[in-house]
Design a protein around this motif. Structure first.
Motif, PDB file in Angstrom:
ATOM      1  N   LYS A 130    -138.611  62.431  23.187  1.00  0.00           N
ATOM      2  CA  LYS A 130    -139.911  62.774  23.866  1.00  0.00           C
ATOM      3  C   LYS A 130    -140.866  64.070  23.054  1.00  0.00           C
ATOM      4  N   PRO A 131    -142.141  63.700  23.227  1.00  0.00           N
ATOM      5  CA  PRO A 131    -143.031  64.798  22.510  1.00  0.00           C
ATOM      6  C   PRO A 131    -142.753  66.378  23.055  1.00  0.00           C
ATOM      7  N   MET A 132    -142.867  67.126  22.239  1.00  0.00           N
ATOM      8  CA  MET A 132    -142.823  68.530  22.499  1.00  0.00           C
ATOM      9  C   MET A 132    -144.346  69.035  22.723  1.00  0.00           C
ATOM     10  N   GLU A 144    -151.575  69.262  24.508  1.00  0.00           N
ATOM     11  CA  GLU A 144    -151.257  68.654  23.129  1.00  0.00           C
ATOM     12  C   GLU A 144    -150.132  68.809  22.590  1.00  0.00           C
ATOM     13  N   GLN A 145    -149.497  67.752  21.694  1.00  0.00           N
ATOM     14  CA  GLN A 145    -148.289  67.709  21.061  1.00  0.00           C
ATOM     15  C   GLN A 145    -148.161  68.977  20.111  1.00  0.00           C
ATOM     16  N   GLN A 146    -146.943  69.555  20.036  1.00  0.00           N
ATOM     17  CA  GLN A 146    -146.756  70.563  19.022  1.00  0.00           C
ATOM     18  C   GLN A 146    -146.692  70.207  17.728  1.00  0.00           C
ATOM     19  N   ARG A 147    -146.954  70.817  16.778  1.00  0.00           N
ATOM     20  CA  ARG A 147    -146.724  70.355  15.393  1.00  0.00           C
ATOM     21  C   ARG A 147    -145.655  71.141  14.562  1.00  0.00           C
ATOM     22  N   LYS A 166    -131.683  85.694  18.908  1.00  0.00           N
ATOM     23  CA  LYS A 166    -131.906  84.814  17.485  1.00  0.00           C
ATOM     24  C   LYS A 166    -130.761  83.835  17.352  1.00  0.00           C
ATOM     25  N   LYS A 167    -130.799  82.729  17.263  1.00  0.00           N
ATOM     26  CA  LYS A 167    -129.976  81.624  17.326  1.00  0.00           C
ATOM     27  C   LYS A 167    -129.970  80.811  16.072  1.00  0.00           C
ATOM     28  N   ASN A 168    -131.017  81.039  15.157  1.00  0.00           N
ATOM     29  CA  ASN A 168    -131.222  80.449  13.841  1.00  0.00           C
ATOM     30  C   ASN A 168    -131.749  81.351  12.896  1.00  0.00           C
ATOM     31  N   VAL A 169    -130.650  81.576  11.754  1.00  0.00           N
ATOM     32  CA  VAL A 169    -130.858  82.422  10.790  1.00  0.00           C
ATOM     33  C   VAL A 169    -132.048  82.000   9.977  1.00  0.00           C
ATOM     34  N   LYS A 170    -132.716  80.802  10.033  1.00  0.00           N
ATOM     35  CA  LYS A 170    -134.206  80.642   9.294  1.00  0.00           C
ATOM     36  C   LYS A 170    -135.231  80.985   9.924  1.00  0.00           C
ATOM     37  N   PHE A 171    -134.953  81.342  11.195  1.00  0.00           N
ATOM     38  CA  PHE A 171    -136.299  81.787  11.900  1.00  0.00           C
ATOM     39  C   PHE A 171    -136.229  83.255  12.600  1.00  0.00           C
ATOM     40  N   ASN A 172    -137.100  83.708  12.981  1.00  0.00           N
ATOM     41  CA  ASN A 172    -137.225  85.011  13.854  1.00  0.00           C
ATOM     42  C   ASN A 172    -136.687  84.842  15.172  1.00  0.00           C
ATOM     43  N   ALA A 173    -136.419  85.861  15.977  1.00  0.00           N
ATOM     44  CA  ALA A 173    -135.811  85.777  17.091  1.00  0.00           C
ATOM     45  C   ALA A 173    -136.821  85.377  17.975  1.00  0.00           C
ATOM     46  N   PRO A 174    -136.912  84.737  18.964  1.00  0.00           N
ATOM     47  CA  PRO A 174    -138.025  84.171  19.810  1.00  0.00           C
ATOM     48  C   PRO A 174    -138.656  85.233  20.832  1.00  0.00           C
ATOM     49  N   LEU A 231    -154.856  80.565  23.070  1.00  0.00           N
ATOM     50  CA  LEU A 231    -153.173  80.888  23.270  1.00  0.00           C
ATOM     51  C   LEU A 231    -152.609  79.473  23.210  1.00  0.00           C
ATOM     52  N   TYR A 232    -151.430  79.330  22.564  1.00  0.00           N
ATOM     53  CA  TYR A 232    -150.628  78.164  22.592  1.00  0.00           C
ATOM     54  C   TYR A 232    -149.549  78.314  23.622  1.00  0.00           C
ATOM     55  N   VAL A 233    -149.437  77.956  24.698  1.00  0.00           N
ATOM     56  CA  VAL A 233    -148.507  78.210  25.699  1.00  0.00           C
ATOM     57  C   VAL A 233    -147.474  77.333  25.756  1.00  0.00           C
ATOM     58  N   LYS A 234    -146.191  77.817  25.493  1.00  0.00           N
ATOM     59  CA  LYS A 234    -144.986  77.003  25.325  1.00  0.00           C
ATOM     60  C   LYS A 234    -143.926  78.062  25.312  1.00  0.00           C
ATOM     61  N   GLY A 235    -142.553  77.335  25.614  1.00  0.00           N
ATOM     62  CA  GLY A 235    -141.544  78.314  25.635  1.00  0.00           C
ATOM     63  C   GLY A 235    -141.581  79.465  26.664  1.00  0.00           C
ATOM     64  N   TYR A 236    -141.097  80.641  26.228  1.00  0.00           N
ATOM     65  CA  TYR A 236    -140.793  81.804  27.126  1.00  0.00           C
ATOM     66  C   TYR A 236    -142.431  81.993  27.354  1.00  0.00           C
ATOM     67  N   MET A 237    -143.503  81.896  26.692  1.00  0.00           N
ATOM     68  CA  MET A 237    -144.590  82.258  27.222  1.00  0.00           C
ATOM     69  C   MET A 237    -145.117  81.202  28.342  1.00  0.00           C
ATOM     70  N   LYS A 238    -144.635  80.099  28.447  1.00  0.00           N
ATOM     71  CA  LYS A 238    -145.232  79.196  29.393  1.00  0.00           C
ATOM     72  C   LYS A 238    -144.452  79.730  30.730  1.00  0.00           C
ATOM     73  N   ASN A 239    -143.007  80.029  30.643  1.00  0.00           N
ATOM     74  CA  ASN A 239    -142.491  80.453  31.908  1.00  0.00           C
ATOM     75  C   ASN A 239    -143.376  81.690  32.444  1.00  0.00           C
ATOM     76  N   ALA A 240    -143.848  82.519  31.507  1.00  0.00           N
ATOM     77  CA  ALA A 240    -144.354  83.780  32.044  1.00  0.00           C
ATOM     78  C   ALA A 240    -145.722  83.392  32.457  1.00  0.00           C
ATOM     79  N   VAL A 241    -146.476  82.567  31.940  1.00  0.00           N
ATOM     80  CA  VAL A 241    -147.748  82.077  32.551  1.00  0.00           C
ATOM     81  C   VAL A 241    -147.525  81.417  33.728  1.00  0.00           C
ATOM     82  N   ALA A 242    -146.753  80.455  34.036  1.00  0.00           N
ATOM     83  CA  ALA A 242    -146.492  79.853  35.276  1.00  0.00           C
ATOM     84  C   ALA A 242    -146.154  80.888  36.306  1.00  0.00           C
ATOM     85  N   SER A 243    -145.137  81.876  35.988  1.00  0.00           N
ATOM     86  CA  SER A 243    -144.782  82.939  37.080  1.00  0.00           C
ATOM     87  C   SER A 243    -146.062  83.592  37.536  1.00  0.00           C
ATOM     88  N   ALA A 244    -147.038  83.912  36.515  1.00  0.00           N
ATOM     89  CA  ALA A 244    -148.079  84.725  36.978  1.00  0.00           C
ATOM     90  C   ALA A 244    -149.005  83.792  37.693  1.00  0.00           C
TER      91      ALA A 244
END
Length: 212
Positions: free
Chosen positions: A61-63, A44-47, A126-134, A88-101
């Motif tokens: 393109k949709p995320m 599904e598309q992220q919100r 951490k690349k954006n001061v408004k958010f926590n490190a990924p 589980l909402y699998v995206k970003g770094y989690m997506k890479n980890a699950v794909a490798s598994a």
């Protein structure tokens, strides 16, 4: 800042009965979420967290994200109706980890009955001061089929030059390729439990066949 709970469109049953499946949470480094996949994963598309609007990449393109529902051992003490189901909402770094598994398990994708374990392993840059490190993740996947549970087939066992020692059968949690937690989760699936029992019985019987 804290991460708000993810949104996903409810299933037909959830919509009708007013229920819903809570998101899996990773509060601290080292925390794992593990369980049997109970529904076919969906995409599904992220919100956006702030306004719930659909998210898009800069090129329009949709995320997207993969939604995986697990039967876990987690329970919310404040919710007597909590059955342990988590999404589980699998995206970003989690997506890479699950794909490798999944690739490491020799599988083509996630399937109902498979055992998925995701662990919060640390924080990225951490690349954006408004958010926590990924958050960074590691993952393990065990497919539902007995052949993909890494249990040796007695008929294909390699011959040995030494006589096998008369030892007691291995404890259930020592099934090759499975941690005790994964074994417990696998046994929660009746079909997988039956396959495990058949394989263990076959292994025990193979040691009693007289040599000619």
């Amino acid at each position: 800042m804290t991460t708000p709970q993810q949104y996903t469109a409810p299933s037909a049953d959830d919509f009708l009965m007013g229920g819903g499946v809570p998101s899996a949470k990773f509060p601290t480094v080292g925390h794992s979420v593990s369980g049997r996949i109970t529904e076919k994963p969906t995409v599904e598309q992220q919100r956006n967290y702030e306004d719930d609007k659909l998210k898009f990449w800069d090129d329009g393109k949709p995320m997207m994200q993969l939604v995986v529902t697990l039967a876990t051992s987690e329970r919310d003490p404040e919710n007597p109706e909590d059955d342990g189901a988590r999404r589980l909402y699998v995206k970003g770094y989690m997506k890479n980890a699950v794909a490798s598994a999944v690739r490491a398990a020799g599988a083509r994708g996630l399937e109902v009955g498979g055992i998925l374990t995701v662990t919060y392993s640390g924080d990225g840059e951490k690349k954006n001061v408004k958010f926590n490190a990924p958050k960074l993740f590691t993952a393990q996947y065990v497919a539902a089929a007995a052949a993909e549970l890494h249990i040796p087939d007695p008929g294909t066992a390699q011959p040995t030059t030494q006589a096998p020692a008369a030892t007691a059968p291995a404890a259930p949690a020592q099934v090759p390729g499975l941690t005790p937690e994964q074994y417990q989760a696998a046994m929660a699936n009746p079909a997988t439990a039956a396959l495990l029992a058949q394989q263990q019985a076959a292994q025990a019987g193979a040691g009693n066949v007289p040599a000619f």
